[in-house]
Design a protein around this motif. Structure first.
Motif, PDB file in Angstrom:
ATOM      1  N   LYS A   1       0.892  -1.229   0.095  1.00 16.49           N
ATOM      2  CA  LYS A   1       0.202  -0.024  -0.137  1.00 16.49           C
ATOM      3  C   LYS A   1       1.077   1.483   0.013  1.00 16.49           C
ATOM      4  CE  LYS A   1      -4.059  -2.150   1.983  1.00 16.49           C
ATOM      5  NZ  LYS A   1      -5.238  -1.847   2.668  1.00 16.49           N
ATOM      6  N   PHE A   2       0.391   2.219  -0.717  1.00 14.39           N
ATOM      7  CA  PHE A   2       1.515   3.207  -1.103  1.00 14.39           C
ATOM      8  C   PHE A   2       0.556   4.457  -0.978  1.00 14.39           C
ATOM      9  CE2 PHE A   2       3.138  -0.316  -3.043  1.00 14.39           C
ATOM     10  CZ  PHE A   2       4.503  -0.273  -2.931  1.00 14.39           C
ATOM     11  N   HIS A   3       1.381   5.532  -0.677  1.00 11.60           N
ATOM     12  CA  HIS A   3       0.785   7.008  -0.634  1.00 11.60           C
ATOM     13  C   HIS A   3       1.579   7.749  -1.920  1.00 11.60           C
ATOM     14  CE1 HIS A   3       0.301  11.324   0.394  1.00 11.60           C
ATOM     15  NE2 HIS A   3      -0.748  11.019   0.439  1.00 11.60           N
ATOM     16  N   ILE A   4       1.019   8.331  -2.895  1.00  9.48           N
ATOM     17  CA  ILE A   4       2.000   8.877  -3.750  1.00  9.48           C
ATOM     18  C   ILE A   4       1.468  10.393  -3.994  1.00  9.48           C
ATOM     19  CG2 ILE A   4       2.235   8.933  -6.282  1.00  9.48           C
ATOM     20  CD1 ILE A   4       1.434   5.917  -6.177  1.00  9.48           C
ATOM     21  N   ILE A   5       2.587  11.334  -4.059  1.00  5.20           N
ATOM     22  CA  ILE A   5       2.219  12.679  -4.319  1.00  5.20           C
ATOM     23  C   ILE A   5       2.997  12.904  -5.680  1.00  5.20           C
ATOM     24  CG2 ILE A   5       2.814  15.099  -3.768  1.00  5.20           C
ATOM     25  CD1 ILE A   5       2.806  14.077  -0.755  1.00  5.20           C
ATOM     26  N   LEU A   6       2.129  13.444  -6.701  1.00  2.00           N
ATOM     27  CA  LEU A   6       2.523  13.513  -8.124  1.00  2.00           C
ATOM     28  C   LEU A   6       2.319  15.067  -8.293  1.00  2.00           C
ATOM     29  CD1 LEU A   6       3.820  12.658 -10.739  1.00  2.00           C
ATOM     30  CD2 LEU A   6       1.608  11.762 -11.252  1.00  2.00           C
ATOM     31  N   ASP A   7       3.219  15.743  -8.376  1.00  2.00           N
ATOM     32  CA  ASP A   7       2.904  17.198  -8.851  1.00  2.00           C
ATOM     33  C   ASP A   7       1.777  17.821  -7.903  1.00  2.00           C
ATOM     34  OD1 ASP A   7       4.989  17.693 -10.676  1.00  2.00           O
ATOM     35  OD2 ASP A   7       3.961  16.928 -12.368  1.00  2.00           O
ATOM     36  N   LYS A   8       2.181  17.801  -6.636  1.00  2.00           N
ATOM     37  CA  LYS A   8       1.033  18.570  -5.596  1.00  2.00           C
ATOM     38  C   LYS A   8      -0.387  17.568  -5.617  1.00  2.00           C
ATOM     39  CE  LYS A   8       3.677  22.794  -6.010  1.00  2.00           C
ATOM     40  NZ  LYS A   8       3.510  23.999  -6.323  1.00  2.00           N
ATOM     41  N   ARG A   9      -0.421  16.539  -6.104  1.00  2.00           N
ATOM     42  CA  ARG A   9      -1.651  15.809  -6.012  1.00  2.00           C
ATOM     43  C   ARG A   9      -1.339  14.676  -5.234  1.00  2.00           C
ATOM     44  NH1 ARG A   9      -5.615  14.659 -11.034  1.00  2.00           N
ATOM     45  NH2 ARG A   9      -7.241  14.042  -9.593  1.00  2.00           N
ATOM     46  N   SER A  10      -2.211  14.099  -4.387  1.00  2.00           N
ATOM     47  CA  SER A  10      -2.116  13.062  -3.385  1.00  2.00           C
ATOM     48  C   SER A  10      -3.165  11.852  -4.151  1.00  2.00           C
ATOM     49  CB  SER A  10      -2.610  13.447  -2.165  1.00  2.00           C
ATOM     50  OG  SER A  10      -2.426  12.236  -1.412  1.00  2.00           O
ATOM     51  N   TYR A  11      -2.456  10.854  -4.168  1.00  2.09           N
ATOM     52  CA  TYR A  11      -3.113   9.396  -4.531  1.00  2.09           C
ATOM     53  C   TYR A  11      -2.862   8.141  -3.516  1.00  2.09           C
ATOM     54  CZ  TYR A  11      -3.067  11.834  -9.016  1.00  2.09           C
ATOM     55  OH  TYR A  11      -3.122  12.597 -10.197  1.00  2.09           O
ATOM     56  N   SER A  12      -3.752   7.389  -3.497  1.00  2.00           N
ATOM     57  CA  SER A  12      -3.568   6.227  -2.558  1.00  2.00           C
ATOM     58  C   SER A  12      -3.305   4.970  -3.651  1.00  2.00           C
ATOM     59  CB  SER A  12      -4.493   5.917  -1.604  1.00  2.00           C
ATOM     60  OG  SER A  12      -5.676   5.722  -2.070  1.00  2.00           O
ATOM     61  N   ALA A  13      -2.395   3.991  -3.399  1.00  2.00           N
ATOM     62  CA  ALA A  13      -2.455   2.972  -4.571  1.00  2.00           C
ATOM     63  C   ALA A  13      -2.281   1.632  -3.703  1.00  2.00           C
ATOM     64  CB  ALA A  13      -1.280   3.165  -5.447  1.00  2.00           C
ATOM     65  N   GLU A  14      -2.667   0.613  -4.105  1.00  4.48           N
ATOM     66  CA  GLU A  14      -2.565  -0.637  -3.501  1.00  4.48           C
ATOM     67  C   GLU A  14      -2.186  -1.843  -4.630  1.00  4.48           C
ATOM     68  OE1 GLU A  14      -5.191  -3.955  -0.955  1.00  4.48           O
ATOM     69  OE2 GLU A  14      -5.955  -2.113  -1.702  1.00  4.48           O
ATOM     70  N   VAL A  15      -1.062  -2.425  -4.298  1.00  8.08           N
ATOM     71  CA  VAL A  15      -0.839  -3.629  -5.348  1.00  8.08           C
ATOM     72  C   VAL A  15      -1.779  -4.630  -5.017  1.00  8.08           C
ATOM     73  CG1 VAL A  15       1.111  -5.185  -6.149  1.00  8.08           C
ATOM     74  CG2 VAL A  15       1.796  -2.847  -5.412  1.00  8.08           C
ATOM     75  N   LEU A  16      -2.538  -5.125  -5.922  1.00  6.43           N
ATOM     76  CA  LEU A  16      -3.493  -6.255  -6.139  1.00  6.43           C
ATOM     77  C   LEU A  16      -2.774  -7.700  -6.204  1.00  6.43           C
ATOM     78  CD1 LEU A  16      -6.704  -4.548  -7.556  1.00  6.43           C
ATOM     79  CD2 LEU A  16      -6.088  -4.778  -5.007  1.00  6.43           C
ATOM     80  N   SER A  17      -1.996  -7.644  -7.183  1.00  9.22           N
ATOM     81  CA  SER A  17      -1.479  -8.908  -7.653  1.00  9.22           C
ATOM     82  C   SER A  17      -0.259  -8.598  -8.702  1.00  9.22           C
ATOM     83  CB  SER A  17      -2.556  -9.697  -8.528  1.00  9.22           C
ATOM     84  OG  SER A  17      -2.846  -9.222  -9.869  1.00  9.22           O
TER      85      SER A  17
END
Length: 164
Positions: free
Chosen positions: A37-53
């Motif tokens: 599970k990751f928290h990503i900031i890309l050019d001042k925008r926040s995203y949550s990401a999860e590796v499913l498989s």
């Protein structure tokens, strides 16, 4: 340098904080806060990401970004080198035989002629060095010919099952 293929678009990724993706400079910050599970900031925008498989054989993974599931295929410099040399095509050739990996005795044939099989299905149980080894299908197909029966002794590289 990596190449990520997402929805038929290829992105070159270096893995550095100031990443150039698709020809554009991106300020990228990634934090893994829990396994997969990751928290990503890309050019001042926040995203949550999860590796499913993750499929390490095909180098693909499914990632859920916010509520969207994305399939990503990743290639590294070695994959690109093999492709340039034409060796990747040889690695992708289909295998049509199940061969004995070592001398042993067939304990159980788990398929029948004409039976459809999927990648990973058990084909033959082989006893070798006092251990039972389950030999599985390397790809999808249909059983064409079974060349061994329970109790047969086999030698290394002896073809036991053909499929198409």
């Amino acid at each position: 340098m990596y190449k990520a293929i997402i929805q038929n678009r290829t992105f070159e990724i270096s893995g550095k904080k100031n990443e150039v993706i698709d020809g554009l400079s991106q300020n990228l910050d990634i934090l893994e806060y829990r396994k997969g599970k990751f928290h990503i900031i890309l050019d001042k925008r926040s995203y949550s990401a999860e590796v499913l498989s993750v499929d390490s054989e095909t180098k693909t993974c499914e990632i859920k970004v916010e509520n969207t599931i994305i399939t990503v295929s990743v290639k590294d410099k070695y994959d690109e080198l093999l492709k340039d040399m034409g060796i990747d095509e040889v690695a992708g050739k289909r295998i049509n035989d199940i061969k004995a990996p070592m001398p042993g005795m067939v304990l159980h044939v788990m398929v029948q002629n004409g039976q459809p099989i999927k990648k990973g299905d058990a084909i033959v149980v082989l006893e070798a060095m006092k251990m039972e080894n389950i030999l599985k299908s390397p790809s999808d197909g249909i059983i064409k010919n079974i060349l061994v029966v329970t109790g047969d002794k086999v030698e290394k590289n002896q073809v036991m099952v053909n499929f198409e």
